[in-house]
Every structure is written in C-alpha cells, then in structure tokens.
Design a protein around this motif. Structure first.
Motif, PDB file in Angstrom:
ATOM      1  N   SER A  17      41.280  36.695  30.229  1.00 30.00           N
ATOM      2  CA  SER A  17      42.781  37.249  30.222  1.00 30.00           C
ATOM      3  C   SER A  17      42.456  38.690  30.196  1.00 30.00           C
ATOM      4  N   VAL A  18      43.543  39.149  30.957  1.00 25.77           N
ATOM      5  CA  VAL A  18      43.742  40.711  31.298  1.00 25.77           C
ATOM      6  C   VAL A  18      44.993  41.093  30.971  1.00 25.77           C
ATOM      7  N   ILE A  19      45.324  41.881  29.687  1.00 25.47           N
ATOM      8  CA  ILE A  19      46.706  42.227  29.224  1.00 25.47           C
ATOM      9  C   ILE A  19      46.605  43.512  29.388  1.00 25.47           C
ATOM     10  N   LEU A  20      47.752  44.362  30.019  1.00 30.46           N
ATOM     11  CA  LEU A  20      48.119  45.545  29.916  1.00 30.46           C
ATOM     12  C   LEU A  20      49.182  45.942  28.864  1.00 30.46           C
ATOM     13  N   SER A  21      48.960  46.702  28.036  1.00 34.77           N
ATOM     14  CA  SER A  21      50.149  47.103  26.968  1.00 34.77           C
ATOM     15  C   SER A  21      50.329  48.599  26.862  1.00 34.77           C
ATOM     16  N   GLN A  22      51.722  48.773  26.882  1.00 37.38           N
ATOM     17  CA  GLN A  22      52.068  50.353  26.945  1.00 37.38           C
ATOM     18  C   GLN A  22      52.228  50.928  25.644  1.00 37.38           C
ATOM     19  N   ARG A  23      51.707  52.133  25.266  1.00 39.53           N
ATOM     20  CA  ARG A  23      52.283  52.743  23.857  1.00 39.53           C
ATOM     21  C   ARG A  23      53.748  52.821  24.014  1.00 39.53           C
ATOM     22  N   LYS A  24      54.517  52.410  22.840  1.00 41.73           N
ATOM     23  CA  LYS A  24      55.729  52.639  22.403  1.00 41.73           C
ATOM     24  C   LYS A  24      55.945  53.383  21.291  1.00 41.73           C
ATOM     25  N   SER A  25      57.009  53.656  20.540  1.00 43.21           N
ATOM     26  CA  SER A  25      56.976  54.464  19.315  1.00 43.21           C
ATOM     27  C   SER A  25      56.604  53.477  18.195  1.00 43.21           C
ATOM     28  N   SER A  31      52.920  44.603  28.800  1.00 45.51           N
ATOM     29  CA  SER A  31      53.698  45.190  30.028  1.00 45.51           C
ATOM     30  C   SER A  31      53.507  43.987  31.103  1.00 45.51           C
ATOM     31  N   SER A  32      54.537  44.048  31.946  1.00 44.49           N
ATOM     32  CA  SER A  32      54.469  42.897  32.820  1.00 44.49           C
ATOM     33  C   SER A  32      53.592  43.189  34.074  1.00 44.49           C
ATOM     34  N   LEU A  33      53.076  44.552  34.138  1.00 48.65           N
ATOM     35  CA  LEU A  33      52.367  45.043  35.320  1.00 48.65           C
ATOM     36  C   LEU A  33      51.213  44.552  35.696  1.00 48.65           C
ATOM     37  N   VAL A  34      50.610  44.148  34.419  1.00 48.80           N
ATOM     38  CA  VAL A  34      49.080  43.348  34.550  1.00 48.80           C
ATOM     39  C   VAL A  34      49.109  42.399  33.168  1.00 48.80           C
ATOM     40  N   GLN A  35      49.195  41.203  33.830  1.00 46.32           N
ATOM     41  CA  GLN A  35      49.400  40.052  32.766  1.00 46.32           C
ATOM     42  C   GLN A  35      48.405  38.773  33.412  1.00 46.32           C
ATOM     43  N   PHE A  36      47.392  38.844  33.200  1.00 46.13           N
ATOM     44  CA  PHE A  36      46.503  37.471  33.561  1.00 46.13           C
ATOM     45  C   PHE A  36      46.205  36.739  32.136  1.00 46.13           C
ATOM     46  N   LYS A  37      46.794  35.665  31.880  1.00 42.14           N
ATOM     47  CA  LYS A  37      46.453  35.010  30.716  1.00 42.14           C
ATOM     48  C   LYS A  37      45.669  33.631  31.067  1.00 42.14           C
ATOM     49  N   LYS A  38      44.461  33.584  30.572  1.00 44.45           N
ATOM     50  CA  LYS A  38      43.646  32.436  30.572  1.00 44.45           C
ATOM     51  C   LYS A  38      43.632  31.972  32.107  1.00 44.45           C
ATOM     52  N   VAL A  39      43.160  32.659  32.877  1.00 42.74           N
ATOM     53  CA  VAL A  39      43.098  32.371  34.274  1.00 42.74           C
ATOM     54  C   VAL A  39      41.322  31.941  34.647  1.00 42.74           C
ATOM     55  N   ASN A  40      40.966  31.260  35.642  1.00 40.88           N
ATOM     56  CA  ASN A  40      39.626  30.829  35.794  1.00 40.88           C
ATOM     57  C   ASN A  40      38.949  32.222  36.192  1.00 40.88           C
ATOM     58  N   LEU A  84      42.835  54.557  39.685  1.00 36.65           N
ATOM     59  CA  LEU A  84      44.598  54.671  39.976  1.00 36.65           C
ATOM     60  C   LEU A  84      44.728  55.307  41.054  1.00 36.65           C
ATOM     61  N   SER A  85      43.759  55.235  42.166  1.00 36.58           N
ATOM     62  CA  SER A  85      43.823  55.824  43.292  1.00 36.58           C
ATOM     63  C   SER A  85      44.789  54.858  44.408  1.00 36.58           C
ATOM     64  N   ASN A  86      44.903  53.726  44.046  1.00 33.42           N
ATOM     65  CA  ASN A  86      45.589  52.927  44.835  1.00 33.42           C
ATOM     66  C   ASN A  86      46.359  51.864  43.776  1.00 33.42           C
ATOM     67  N   PRO A  87      46.965  51.936  42.966  1.00 29.32           N
ATOM     68  CA  PRO A  87      47.574  51.151  42.137  1.00 29.32           C
ATOM     69  C   PRO A  87      48.983  50.535  42.128  1.00 29.32           C
ATOM     70  N   PRO A  88      49.263  49.478  41.800  1.00 31.67           N
ATOM     71  CA  PRO A  88      50.771  49.182  41.488  1.00 31.67           C
ATOM     72  C   PRO A  88      51.442  50.263  40.763  1.00 31.67           C
ATOM     73  N   VAL A  89      52.596  50.174  41.013  1.00 34.05           N
ATOM     74  CA  VAL A  89      53.357  51.363  40.333  1.00 34.05           C
ATOM     75  C   VAL A  89      52.994  51.255  38.890  1.00 34.05           C
ATOM     76  N   ILE A  90      52.481  52.258  38.182  1.00 35.82           N
ATOM     77  CA  ILE A  90      51.930  52.477  36.897  1.00 35.82           C
ATOM     78  C   ILE A  90      52.909  53.674  36.426  1.00 35.82           C
ATOM     79  N   PRO A  91      53.955  53.573  35.468  1.00 35.40           N
ATOM     80  CA  PRO A  91      54.432  54.765  35.091  1.00 35.40           C
ATOM     81  C   PRO A  91      53.550  55.822  34.065  1.00 35.40           C
ATOM     82  N   ASN A  92      53.691  57.124  34.097  1.00 29.00           N
ATOM     83  CA  ASN A  92      52.973  57.907  33.239  1.00 29.00           C
ATOM     84  C   ASN A  92      53.206  57.178  31.700  1.00 29.00           C
ATOM     85  N   ASP A  98      43.268  44.853  27.239  1.00 28.30           N
ATOM     86  CA  ASP A  98      42.652  44.110  26.729  1.00 28.30           C
ATOM     87  C   ASP A  98      41.935  42.962  27.311  1.00 28.30           C
ATOM     88  N   ILE A  99      40.588  42.739  27.505  1.00 24.82           N
ATOM     89  CA  ILE A  99      40.123  41.842  28.213  1.00 24.82           C
ATOM     90  C   ILE A  99      39.386  40.680  27.374  1.00 24.82           C
TER      91      ILE A  99
END
Length: 119
Positions: A17-25, A31-40, A84-92, A98-99
């Motif tokens: 599982s690879v999950i990207l989370s963005q810091r909020k207040s 984040s929906s940008l990187v969401q791989f949950k329990k893939v082979n 991040l030289s060739n990323p999908p669009v990732i906002p500042n 988490d892996i």
C-alpha cells in the motif's frame, strides 16, 4: 531499516500500500494523487510506469534487485527524496507518504516519509 523476510513464493502473494497524504490545518488528509491500497507487490513494481520512481528509490537503498523476487534481508533507505522531475501534477505543500508491506492481510513492515513540494 526495513526487514523483508518473505520467500520468493510468498512474495508473489505479498501486497503493498502506498498512500500520499497532504498536510492540512487539522492534520494529514489522504490525497487522491497517490492511492495504491493492497495491490500485488511484484505486479506493482514491475509495471513500466512505476520503473522510473522505483529505480530512483533503489539508488538510495542497499536493495540488490530492482525486480521481483528480491532476496530476503534487511535493507536501509538513506537520503531518499521523491523525484519530482516528472511527476503527476502535485501542488505545493507538505506531504506524508506511507508505505506498507502486507502478507496474509497483516502489515509485516513499512516506512513513512514526510516531504515538502515547492516549485
């Protein structure tokens, strides 16, 4: 340090599982940008579109293989930063990745990285 002691036969059944989370207040929000949950695991790292990131990741570890199956053992990750030289669009912003390595529905190991994206 990450210890992965799965035999090659079990690796074919392992998941990641690879999950990207963005810091909020109020903390981190997935984040929906990187969401791989329990893939082979092997199918995931062997995909061509993942290859660039995986090779960059491996250049900061003592992993000896870049494809499945890998030799069981204890591995380190040193001075890794996302390429991040060739990323999908990732906002500042500030992010947490988490892996988790999963076998038989049990998390057997994992890693967490926090980083800032600024363009």
């Amino acid at each position: 340090m990450v210890t992965l002691n799965l035999s090659p036969e079990k690796q074919s059944q392992a998941e990641i599982s690879v999950i990207l989370s963005q810091r909020k207040s109020n903390g981190y929000q997935e984040s929906s940008l990187v969401q791989f949950k329990k893939v082979n695991y092997c199918n995931f790292i062997d995909q061509t579109w993942v290859r660039h990131s995986v090779e960059h990741f491996y250049s900061h570890t003592n992993f000896s293989e870049t494809k499945c199956p890998f030799t069981p053992g204890t591995y380190f990750i040193k001075d890794f930063y996302p390429d991040l030289s060739n990323p999908p669009v990732i906002p500042n912003g500030q992010y947490r990745m988490d892996i988790h390595f999963i076998y038989d529905n049990v998390i057997i190991n994992g890693a967490q990285a926090v980083f800032i994206v600024e363009f």
